[in-house]
Each structure stands twice: as C-alpha cells, then as structure tokens.
Design a protein around this motif. Structure first.
Motif, mmCIF file in Angstrom:
data_model
loop_
_atom_site.group_PDB
_atom_site.id
_atom_site.type_symbol
_atom_site.label_atom_id
_atom_site.label_comp_id
_atom_site.label_asym_id
_atom_site.label_seq_id
_atom_site.Cartn_x
_atom_site.Cartn_y
_atom_site.Cartn_z
ATOM 1 N N GLY A 157 81.589 39.287 11.122
ATOM 2 C CA GLY A 157 82.497 40.736 11.367
ATOM 3 C C GLY A 157 81.908 41.623 12.013
ATOM 4 N N LYS A 211 82.214 40.894 15.939
ATOM 5 C CA LYS A 211 83.807 41.084 16.368
ATOM 6 C C LYS A 211 83.882 42.556 16.566
ATOM 7 N N VAL A 212 83.390 43.469 15.566
ATOM 8 C CA VAL A 212 83.472 44.743 15.692
ATOM 9 C C VAL A 212 82.804 45.427 16.774
ATOM 10 N N ARG A 262 87.730 44.132 8.728
ATOM 11 C CA ARG A 262 87.205 42.741 9.172
ATOM 12 C C ARG A 262 87.302 41.834 7.870
#
Length: 305
Positions: free
Chosen positions: A42, A45-46, A69
């Motif tokens: 997560g 990805k952020v 997420r």
C-alpha cells in the motif's frame, strides 16, 4: 532419575501457562509478517502516485491516501491481530520468552516477499537473515535460563518512562534535522527501539491491571505506550517507503526484543544472578543480530540506500 538431573529440573521454572503464550506469539508473528507485506504494498503504491518523499518522511496527504488503499487497510488489520496475539502471549508468558519469537516473522516475510515480488534473495541477504534470527534466539535462549523475573517498582517504572521520553526526543530532533538524508535503516532502527519500550510498557500495564493497581503511573504508562506506538508506526510506514518489508521486519524482530531485554537487564535487574559467561553471550549474540540487520539493509536486492 539421576540426582543431578533432578536438581537441574527443579531449578528450571516450568510454568504451564508459558506453553500457552508460545503458540500465541508464533501466530502473532505470522500476522505480523503478512501485515507487513500488505502495508508495504500500500505504501509503495501511494508513493508511486504522489511526489517523491524518499528521505523526507510521508506527508499528511500520503498518510490520508493510505486509508483508501485496500492492501494497506488489510495489512493494518493483520498487524492489529498481531498485537492482540502478542499481548495475549505476554499475559501467559514472560516478555523475555515470547517477545523474541517474532523473529519467525522475518523468515516468513523473506519467503513471501521473494515470491510475491519475484526477487531472488542473494547469498549475503540470506546470511544476514540467519544472523538476525540466530542471534536473537541465542540471546533469548540463554536469557530465559539465567534471568529472573522481578516485580516492577514505581522507581524503576519512572526510570523507564524517563528513558522513553529521552528516546522520543532524540528521534524527533534527528528526524527534523536530518530528514533529507534519512534512509530505511534509520526508520527501522528507531521503530525497533521505540517498539521495545511499547512491549515493556504493555507488559507492565497488564501486570498492573491484573493486580488491581491502576494509579497515575499506570496512566502515564498507557500514555507513553500510545505515544511510542504512534511514532513507531509512522517510522515503520516511512521504512516501507524506502526499503523492503523483510528489512523492516528484521529491525522490529531484532531491535525490539533486544531493547526490551536490555531494559530488563539494566533497569529491572533481571540479569543480577546471571553468571559472567551469560553476560558475554548477551553481548556477542546481540551484536550478531544487530549486525545482521545492517548487512540486510546493505545487501538486500530491494534496498534503496
């Protein structure tokens, strides 16, 4: 039974409750491993969809985006379950026995991360992992038979809280002054140190509640525990952003228990009856484990130094 063996058995405290705490700690280690993997995904990805903050710490916008997420939320829930199982294990068994069992999470995380991200661990990384796990188990294996469990006095508790305040102050000052140069190893080590106090205070609070002693010191312990947990959690998220999950878990499962045990030795006097050879093993095995963390940070294929 041989008289010598009988004397030896009588000297080893075999509390049946300890055997309840051990499997609970192992289950918690598995949830810790899986939670770390999901949270790491997560955070990555952020960070990939926002401004690069490597070495500067995640900003408020990025922390808010983490809540959206699914992988990070699932990871957080798993880490929550890990905490529940860890606290349950602390209720049944001594801190010095169950806390270091989290090192199992390092092995699980390394295997899972290698499969998920298709990253082949190199020889140096594998040796570093063996050093981390082996050093921790050697440290605790000796400590479990040479340390003595003593009740925590108010004076000792105040000392622990003062040391925690100093550690948090140092962490905050170094983060503000050197945030542009900070990398994963800093976050990993600091999170491990802070969480070592969290584990110690959690054990103290559980003991105070069980004894019905809920005074102002207990309230301070809870406040210190929550503060340390929040700061440690922030450091962990930043470690995920700049390093692989198995490096993060290495720091938490090596530094965390070592700090907790050192507090027990230096502040609580749990090694007051330990022979000189045991003290030497403490130092050597602890150094091996910590050195393994630094080697993993240096040689892991996914580490960004």
């Amino acid at each position: 039974m041989d008289p010598d063996l009988t004397d030896l058995v009588e000297q080893i405290p075999l509390d049946p409750q300890t055997f309840i705490g051990i499997p609970l700690a192992l289950i918690g280690a598995v949830f810790l491993s899986l939670g770390a993997q999901f949270q790491h995904r997560g955070v990555v990805k952020v960070e990939s969809h926002t401004a690069d903050t490597l070495g500067k710490g995640l900003n408020l916008k990025q922390l808010a985006l983490l809540l959206a997420r699914p992988s990070w939320v699932i990871g957080t829930l798993m880490l929550g379950l890990a905490v529940v199982f860890q606290l349950s294990s602390l209720y049944f068994a001594p801190l010095i026995v169950v806390q270091p069992l989290g090192a199992i999470a390092l092995v699980v995380t390394s295997i899972v991360n290698s499969r998920v991200n298709h990253v082949q661990l190199n020889r140096k990384s594998i040796i570093a992992i063996i050093m981390c796990v082996g050093g921790v188990f050697l440290f605790v294996g000796v400590a479990a038979f040479t340390a003595v469990d003593k009740p925590v006095t108010d004076r000792q508790l105040i000392v622990i809280l003062v040391i925690l305040a100093i550690v948090l102050a140092v962490a905050g000052i170094t983060f503000v002054l050197f945030r542009s140069k900070i990398r994963a190893i800093y976050y990993v080590i600091m999170a491990g140190v802070v969480y070592g106090f969290v584990a110690t205070l959690a054990k103290v609070v559980l003991g105070k509640i069980e004894q019905g002693e809920f005074g102002w010191l207990t309230i301070l312990c809870i406040a210190g525990l929550l503060t340390a947990a929040a700061i440690g959690g922030y450091f962990v998220q930043n470690a995920y952003a700049s390093g692989p999950p198995d490096l993060v878990i290495a720091g938490l499962t090596v530094v965390d228990p070592l700090v907790a045990v050192v507090i027990g030795i230096a502040v609580l006097g749990e090694a007051s009856q330990a022979p000189p050879w045991a003290i030497m093993v403490y130092v050597i095995s602890g150094a091996i484990a910590v050195w393994g963390v630094f080697q993993l940070a240096k040689n892991h294929p996914q580490t960004r130094l």
